[in-house]
Design an enzyme around this catalytic site. Sequence first.
Site, PDB file in Angstrom:
ATOM      1  N   ASN A 121      43.495  -6.325  49.471  1.00 19.55           N
ATOM      2  CA  ASN A 121      42.610  -5.359  50.166  1.00 19.55           C
ATOM      3  C   ASN A 121      42.016  -5.985  51.435  1.00 19.55           C
ATOM      4  OD1 ASN A 121      41.666  -6.556  47.795  1.00 19.55           O
ATOM      5  ND2 ASN A 121      40.813  -4.640  47.020  1.00 19.55           N
ATOM      6  N   CYS A 122      41.814  -7.294  51.398  1.00 23.85           N
ATOM      7  CA  CYS A 122      41.192  -7.946  52.556  1.00 23.85           C
ATOM      8  C   CYS A 122      42.105  -7.892  53.783  1.00 23.85           C
ATOM      9  CB  CYS A 122      40.841  -9.397  52.227  1.00 23.85           C
ATOM     10  SG  CYS A 122      39.896  -9.530  50.699  1.00 23.85           S
ATOM     11  N   THR A 169      28.805  -7.641  28.836  1.00 24.93           N
ATOM     12  CA  THR A 169      27.985  -6.445  29.030  1.00 24.93           C
ATOM     13  C   THR A 169      27.074  -6.292  27.815  1.00 24.93           C
ATOM     14  OG1 THR A 169      29.469  -4.938  27.894  1.00 24.93           O
ATOM     15  CG2 THR A 169      29.950  -5.366  30.211  1.00 24.93           C
ATOM     16  N   ALA A 223      32.589  -7.770  31.979  1.00 23.56           N
ATOM     17  CA  ALA A 223      32.755  -7.087  33.275  1.00 23.56           C
ATOM     18  C   ALA A 223      32.640  -8.100  34.410  1.00 23.56           C
ATOM     19  CB  ALA A 223      31.718  -5.982  33.433  1.00 23.56           C
ATOM     20  N   LEU A 224      33.264  -7.760  35.530  1.00 26.38           N
ATOM     21  CA  LEU A 224      33.292  -8.688  36.672  1.00 26.38           C
ATOM     22  C   LEU A 224      33.579  -7.945  37.968  1.00 26.38           C
ATOM     23  CD1 LEU A 224      36.715 -10.459  36.962  1.00 26.38           C
ATOM     24  CD2 LEU A 224      36.319  -8.755  35.202  1.00 26.38           C
ATOM     25  N   GLY A 225      33.474  -8.683  39.063  1.00 33.93           N
ATOM     26  CA  GLY A 225      33.881  -8.149  40.366  1.00 33.93           C
ATOM     27  C   GLY A 225      32.814  -7.286  41.033  1.00 33.93           C
ATOM     28  N   TYR A 249      36.747 -37.041  61.565  1.00 41.83           N
ATOM     29  CA  TYR A 249      36.577 -36.967  63.025  1.00 41.83           C
ATOM     30  C   TYR A 249      37.726 -37.625  63.776  1.00 41.83           C
ATOM     31  CZ  TYR A 249      35.473 -38.583  67.669  1.00 41.83           C
ATOM     32  OH  TYR A 249      35.574 -38.866  68.997  1.00 41.83           O
ATOM     33  N   LYS A 303      29.446 -37.056  65.584  1.00 38.56           N
ATOM     34  CA  LYS A 303      28.362 -36.355  64.895  1.00 38.56           C
ATOM     35  C   LYS A 303      28.818 -34.906  64.775  1.00 38.56           C
ATOM     36  CE  LYS A 303      24.720 -39.117  66.985  1.00 38.56           C
ATOM     37  NZ  LYS A 303      23.801 -39.128  68.122  1.00 38.56           N
TER      38      LYS A 303
HETATM   39  P1  FAD Z   1      39.066  -4.035  43.246  1.00 37.84           P
HETATM   40  O1  FAD Z   1      39.868  -5.122  43.859  1.00 37.84           O
HETATM   41  O2  FAD Z   1      38.611  -2.919  44.113  1.00 37.84           O
HETATM   42  O3  FAD Z   1      39.906  -3.454  42.026  1.00 37.84           O
HETATM   43  C1  FAD Z   1      39.407  -2.442  41.206  1.00 37.84           C
HETATM   44  C2  FAD Z   1      40.562  -1.564  40.776  1.00 37.84           C
HETATM   45  O4  FAD Z   1      40.141  -0.835  39.637  1.00 37.84           O
HETATM   46  C3  FAD Z   1      40.961  -0.541  41.820  1.00 37.84           C
HETATM   47  O5  FAD Z   1      42.311  -0.688  42.180  1.00 37.84           O
HETATM   48  C4  FAD Z   1      40.695   0.807  41.150  1.00 37.84           C
HETATM   49  O6  FAD Z   1      41.689   1.752  41.457  1.00 37.84           O
HETATM   50  C5  FAD Z   1      40.750   0.440  39.674  1.00 37.84           C
HETATM   51  N1  FAD Z   1      39.962   1.346  38.845  1.00 37.84           N
HETATM   52  C6  FAD Z   1      38.683   1.774  39.042  1.00 37.84           C
HETATM   53  N2  FAD Z   1      38.303   2.575  38.034  1.00 37.84           N
HETATM   54  C7  FAD Z   1      39.337   2.653  37.190  1.00 37.84           C
HETATM   55  C8  FAD Z   1      39.543   3.348  35.954  1.00 37.84           C
HETATM   56  N3  FAD Z   1      38.592   4.098  35.420  1.00 37.84           N
HETATM   57  N4  FAD Z   1      40.750   3.224  35.357  1.00 37.84           N
HETATM   58  C9  FAD Z   1      41.721   2.452  35.877  1.00 37.84           C
HETATM   59  N5  FAD Z   1      41.576   1.783  37.048  1.00 37.84           N
HETATM   60  C10 FAD Z   1      40.406   1.876  37.677  1.00 37.84           C
HETATM   61  N6  FAD Z   1      36.236  -9.665  50.362  1.00 37.84           N
HETATM   62  C11 FAD Z   1      36.203 -10.896  50.871  1.00 37.84           C
HETATM   63  O7  FAD Z   1      35.674 -11.803  50.232  1.00 37.84           O
HETATM   64  N7  FAD Z   1      36.741 -11.170  52.100  1.00 37.84           N
HETATM   65  C12 FAD Z   1      37.333 -10.210  52.857  1.00 37.84           C
HETATM   66  O8  FAD Z   1      37.829 -10.481  53.959  1.00 37.84           O
HETATM   67  C13 FAD Z   1      37.361  -8.895  52.351  1.00 37.84           C
HETATM   68  N8  FAD Z   1      37.907  -7.908  53.082  1.00 37.84           N
HETATM   69  C14 FAD Z   1      37.961  -6.654  52.547  1.00 37.84           C
HETATM   70  C15 FAD Z   1      38.539  -5.648  53.315  1.00 37.84           C
HETATM   71  C16 FAD Z   1      38.608  -4.360  52.801  1.00 37.84           C
HETATM   72  C17 FAD Z   1      39.218  -3.269  53.640  1.00 37.84           C
HETATM   73  C18 FAD Z   1      38.125  -4.091  51.493  1.00 37.84           C
HETATM   74  C19 FAD Z   1      38.223  -2.709  50.926  1.00 37.84           C
HETATM   75  C20 FAD Z   1      37.544  -5.083  50.744  1.00 37.84           C
HETATM   76  C21 FAD Z   1      37.460  -6.372  51.254  1.00 37.84           C
HETATM   77  N9  FAD Z   1      36.860  -7.407  50.534  1.00 37.84           N
HETATM   78  C22 FAD Z   1      36.810  -8.657  51.063  1.00 37.84           C
HETATM   79  C23 FAD Z   1      36.278  -7.168  49.204  1.00 37.84           C
HETATM   80  C24 FAD Z   1      37.247  -7.521  48.082  1.00 37.84           C
HETATM   81  O9  FAD Z   1      38.444  -6.840  48.290  1.00 37.84           O
HETATM   82  C25 FAD Z   1      36.619  -7.135  46.748  1.00 37.84           C
HETATM   83  O10 FAD Z   1      35.443  -7.890  46.591  1.00 37.84           O
HETATM   84  C26 FAD Z   1      37.516  -7.397  45.558  1.00 37.84           C
HETATM   85  O11 FAD Z   1      38.720  -6.714  45.696  1.00 37.84           O
HETATM   86  C27 FAD Z   1      36.802  -6.970  44.274  1.00 37.84           C
HETATM   87  O12 FAD Z   1      37.655  -7.047  43.173  1.00 37.84           O
HETATM   88  P2  FAD Z   1      37.467  -6.040  41.952  1.00 37.84           P
HETATM   89  O13 FAD Z   1      38.505  -6.384  40.952  1.00 37.84           O
HETATM   90  O14 FAD Z   1      36.063  -6.027  41.525  1.00 37.84           O
HETATM   91  O15 FAD Z   1      37.745  -4.608  42.551  1.00 37.84           O
END
Ligand code: FAD
Length: 568
Positions: free
Chosen positions: A48-49, A276, A283-285, A429, A437
Amino acid sequence: MNAKNISQKILIVGGVAGGAGVAARLRRNNENARIILFEKGEYISYANCGLPYYVGKIIKDKSDLLLQTKKGFSQRFNVDIRLKNEVLSIDTAARTVTVIDHESEKTYEESYDKLVLSPGASPIRPRLPGADMPHVFTLRTIPDTLRISEFIEANHPRTAVIIGGGFIGVEMAENLREHGIDVSIVEAVDHLIGAIDTDMSYDLHNHVRAKGVRLFLNQLAQSITEKTVVLASGLAVEADLVLLSIGVSPETAFIRSSGIALGARGQIIVNERLETSAPDVYALGDAIGVKTFTGREDAIIPLASPANKQARLVADLICGIPRTYNGTQGTAIAKVFDMTVAVTGESEKSLTRLGIPYLKAYTYSNSHATYYPGAMPMFIKLIFAPSDGKILGAQITGYETVDKRIDVIATAIRGSMTVYDLEELELSYAPPYSSAKDPVNMAAYVAENILSKKTSPFYLNDLGSLPENALLLDTRTVGEYERGTIPGAVNIPLDSLRDRLSEIPVDKDIYITCQIGLRGYLAEQILKGNGYKASNLLGGYRHFQARETDLAGQEKTNRECTVCGMEK
Ligand code: FAD
């Protein structure tokens, strides 16, 4: 069979950063677990990044965004991956989830021994009139990215408005400019990238404007029409394309009926083992609430690095390996055209909110020795505790090697190091890479001078409230002074200061400025050695000038908006 290899049925909700990470580590930990991963979208484990850079065609091939395919991942890790399968609800008493398969439209139940929730956070869609029109986008997923790219190909938009100037907003500004689109950013507060403090934003604003982006700061978008975004001030900014990037909100609606504890913003409440409130549910993220590493404040910090670290930890905990999550530091970085902005730990804003005392040092340094070609300036703000010099946070803007400097400081914060430790760091360096420095050492030297009261600093924001008996003294050369100074400053260049002490009244408090704060520090020592009360402006005239240029840029935008006939 040891505890790690017990056969258990583990369900994972979400298949991108957090979810895929948990699955891979679980399999490495336990060959016998049955792992099922539900992802409501059509991709797993994608970057996604990298999405903004696909829009800008820096990343040209969609397949480069896919870190893993369903086939490749399930083969390697023996995980049952169910794409387009959305978890609708959780029954924590029966230990089941209800899932809809969007291909077959069939709903089914799946039981679990352990359940992992990594559903992430979705872009906030403000209830603005017009926000559901076809030229209005958000950016989170690959399909979102493709929609934006296809719209650009088909409609050749001339203008775009990005509502929200955070990390994703500014990255998208750059990538839309790659298409030659006139981009404006509308931001509700007074600066871009909310993670930094206002006083670190001036260079950033000036750079973004120099790249042809108009900034509407302190402005709220009120409605969207086919061709404009109308601001609360009445101004209508032209927009053939609109991107909403005002932040994200935990995607936890499907959890509400389960009784699993959620916070006020929908974040999943977890303890330091990422459990949780329900047994065997982790849970995470982006969807969880975390504690900040230093301030221990409850926060939602949607970043990829913490999500990945939490994934490893959850997988270990499920396999009986004791681990603890110690909090999120919020280390973040963004490329903003040719600039880099980076942040770690607490800001002045957060420390003020928390009532935690702090001191701060500002230093301009070069990325490497100036006699080796290509050195570029960087501006470092180092925030530290007055009591023991513990490093609390840092922000850096610059062009080259900002990343390595912020990472050194981020590491120091994780190690609970102090300014004194930072002074002692022996960093690599050679002239093409750094200076003997290092900029990080330099920031620490200034901080140590403040702690030991060797220097009495003052700051840009103090300029408006200097005492009546203040004498503002510019210690740069005559030529520099004549090209511009802080209003009211008198000029005595550093190298003639000792000879001209008689010109400085002894009953005045002397407020010294120079270009960046270095010559001012030397002048401060000379004056103090001669019985004066003196203090030195950290960041110097350069910081002042950056703010003035920023203000002038804001005024120019306001003027142009009236002249070019935008509605007010
Ligand atoms: P996600 O990666 O969003 O994954 C969650 C997934 O769960 C999704 O695919 C969703 O479809 C699925 N889901 C949700 N609900 C359900 C359900 N009920 N049933 C089944 N599936 C479900 N972070 C950085 O540190 N550096 C960066 O440069 C950076 N750039 C980014 C750029 C963009 C455009 C975006 C959108 C985000 C960026 N991030 C960046 C943030 C980073 O992508 C997120 O912090 C990270 O992806 C979080 O991981 P996650 O698993 O919590 O969520």
